[in-house]
Write a protein that holds these residues in place. Structure first.
Motif, short mmCIF file in Angstrom:
data_model
loop_
_atom_site.label_atom_id
_atom_site.label_comp_id
_atom_site.label_asym_id
_atom_site.label_seq_id
_atom_site.Cartn_x
_atom_site.Cartn_y
_atom_site.Cartn_z
N ASN A 90 0.85 -1.19 0.00
CA ASN A 90 0.00 0.00 0.00
C ASN A 90 0.89 1.24 0.00
OD1 ASN A 90 -1.64 2.17 0.60
ND2 ASN A 90 -2.81 1.11 2.19
N THR A 92 0.37 4.25 0.19
CA THR A 92 0.01 5.39 1.04
C THR A 92 0.47 5.14 2.49
OG1 THR A 92 -2.17 4.56 1.69
CG2 THR A 92 -2.05 5.85 -0.35
N GLN A 93 1.20 4.05 2.70
CA GLN A 93 1.71 3.74 4.03
C GLN A 93 3.24 3.63 3.98
OE1 GLN A 93 -0.40 0.00 4.54
NE2 GLN A 93 -1.91 0.97 5.89
N ILE A 127 2.25 11.10 4.99
CA ILE A 127 1.52 9.84 4.97
C ILE A 127 0.65 9.71 6.24
CG2 ILE A 127 3.07 8.51 3.47
CD1 ILE A 127 3.20 7.66 7.01
#
Length: 173
Positions: A90, A92-93, A127
């Motif tokens: 992922n 976005t992490q 983030i």
């Protein structure tokens, strides 16, 4: 993801987290020679560890997330290495991790490193979440993550292996 150029990531009375120096390649490689230290790490070749060291130096130059050295401030002994990178599952992490020399296990250093890395990621990126994964049998690291404020979520499958998955959200700090 560009990070401000910063040689020292974190310092306390006990530890310093900083960039590896080019001449510290052997120090980095020696960490991965102890079978107990690498017990829960994905299997990696000696050549890959050398590549990792070259990559971390390049990441410093580019101002990217990377791997950093952890030293004992009282005697300058090498403690281990920690990492922050975009999470492969992922983007976005950010995933954090660490590897410590055996003589530094059980002293609260891993918890200090986790907290420092989490704060670093939130302070230097936008983030929303930091994550970590561990081997299902690595109860030591799982306890460290929970002490550091991470929440355990459903296990994750990576390369046909089930892993414990932990997350902390920016607003939890």
């Amino acid at each position: 993801m560009h990070i401000n150029n910063m040689t020292n990531l974190y310092q306390s009375p006990r530890i310093i987290i900083r960039e590896f120096l080019p001449e510290e390649q052997q120090t980095f490689l020696n960490l991965f020679k102890d079978a107990e230290v690498i017990q829960y790490l994905p299997e990696t070749s000696a050549e890959r560890y050398i590549e990792m060291f070259k990559e971390l130096l390049e990441n410093y130059e580019k101002g990217n997330l990377s791997r950093w050295a952890i030293f004992d401030t009282t005697n300058n002994n090498f403690i281990g290495m920690c990492v922050a990178r975009i999470f492969v599952h992922n983007s976005t992490q950010i995933e954090i991790g660490y590897v410590l020399s055996k003589e530094y296990w059980g002293k609260g250093i891993a918890t200090e490193v986790c907290k420092a890395m989490t704060q670093y990621c939130f302070a230097n990126t936008n983030i929303p979440e930091v994550v970590a994964i561990t081997d299902l049998d690595n109860s030591g690291s799982q306890n460290v993550l929970q002490k550091s404020g991470f929440e355990r979520r459903d296990n994750l499958i990576r390369d046909n292996e089930e892993l414990a998955y932990f997350i902390i959200k920016r607003e939890q700090l």
